[in-house]
Write a protein that holds these residues in place. Structure first.
Motif, PDB file in Angstrom:
ATOM      1  N   LYS A 239       0.840  -1.194   0.000  1.00 18.15           N
ATOM      2  CA  LYS A 239       0.000   0.000   0.000  1.00 18.15           C
ATOM      3  C   LYS A 239       0.883   1.254   0.000  1.00 18.15           C
ATOM      4  N   LYS A 240       1.901   1.263   0.856  1.00 24.94           N
ATOM      5  CA  LYS A 240       2.804   2.412   0.966  1.00 24.94           C
ATOM      6  C   LYS A 240       3.622   2.574  -0.330  1.00 24.94           C
ATOM      7  N   ALA A 241       4.138   1.469  -0.846  1.00 28.34           N
ATOM      8  CA  ALA A 241       4.942   1.522  -2.075  1.00 28.34           C
ATOM      9  C   ALA A 241       4.085   1.972  -3.258  1.00 28.34           C
ATOM     10  N   GLY A 242       2.858   1.469  -3.334  1.00 27.49           N
ATOM     11  CA  GLY A 242       1.953   1.863  -4.412  1.00 27.49           C
ATOM     12  C   GLY A 242       1.636   3.341  -4.373  1.00 27.49           C
TER      13      GLY A 242
ATOM     14  N   LEU B  34      -0.487  -6.662  -6.398  1.00 31.20           N
ATOM     15  CA  LEU B  34      -0.818  -5.801  -5.262  1.00 31.20           C
ATOM     16  C   LEU B  34      -0.231  -4.401  -5.454  1.00 31.20           C
ATOM     17  N   LEU B  35       0.984  -4.329  -5.953  1.00 37.51           N
ATOM     18  CA  LEU B  35       1.607  -3.032  -6.196  1.00 37.51           C
ATOM     19  C   LEU B  35       0.801  -2.237  -7.223  1.00 37.51           C
ATOM     20  N   ALA B  36       0.392  -2.885  -8.302  1.00 29.82           N
ATOM     21  CA  ALA B  36      -0.407  -2.209  -9.329  1.00 29.82           C
ATOM     22  C   ALA B  36      -1.747  -1.756  -8.761  1.00 29.82           C
ATOM     23  N   LYS B  37      -2.330  -2.568  -7.900  1.00 33.28           N
ATOM     24  CA  LYS B  37      -3.612  -2.237  -7.293  1.00 33.28           C
ATOM     25  C   LYS B  37      -3.495  -0.967  -6.460  1.00 33.28           C
TER      26      LYS B  37
END
Length: 158
Positions: free
Chosen positions: A3-6, A42-45
């Motif tokens: 979530k933070k990285a995204g 998850l990163l793309a999301k």
């Protein structure tokens, strides 16, 4: 963590290249792919950006891992349509690129498997993306040849 990285990726407007298998597939008998890991999805999301699948042909005929040698040749690459992980876009782009019918996408996931923020199953999107990429891998890959024969041919042409 994702979530933070995204969020950071979205703020900085940068792209990321990810190899979702985690390692190379190396079967001497046939072309293939390993199952995908969740991280890229998850990163793309969380970055609210699409997955853009890029498929490279099977390299068996051009590269021998145990011998660490290559033969000259052309590598075919196919860039597929974007796959969005948000509910609205994933129902259009992913469906069109994989030629699924409308009922397939709507009825194949349970509430428990859906992502809380989007309602879309990350596992289903991973599998749909894998299926699409594998189909394209087989379409663009040349039939496998005998490695030693290729090596001999390569030495003759030099």
């Amino acid at each position: 963590m994702f979530k933070k990285a995204g969020k950071k990726l979205k703020e900085k407007d940068v792209g990321v290249i990810v190899f979702p298998e985690g390692t190379r597939y190396n079967d001497p008998e046939k072309a293939g792919m390993l199952p995908f890991k969740k991280g890229a999805f998850l990163l793309a999301k969380y970055a609210k950006c699409p997955i853009i699948p890029i498929v490279a042909m099977d390299l068996h005929n051009l590269y021998s891992d145990p011998h660490k040698w290559c033969v000259p040749g052309v590598i075919k690459i196919r860039v597929l349509p974007p796959i969005w992980l948000d509910q609205e876009n994933s129902r259009t782009d992913a469906k069109e690129s994989n030629n699924r019918n409308a009922n397939d996408s709507e009825n194949s996931t349970s509430e428990a498997g859906r992502h809380p923020d989007t309602g879309v199953s990350v596992e289903k999107l991973m599998q749909d993306t894998w299926d699409l990429m594998y189909k394209n891998l087989l379409e663009i890959s040349d039939p496998r040849m005998d490695i030693e024969a290729l090596r001999s041919e390569s030495k003759k042409s030099v």
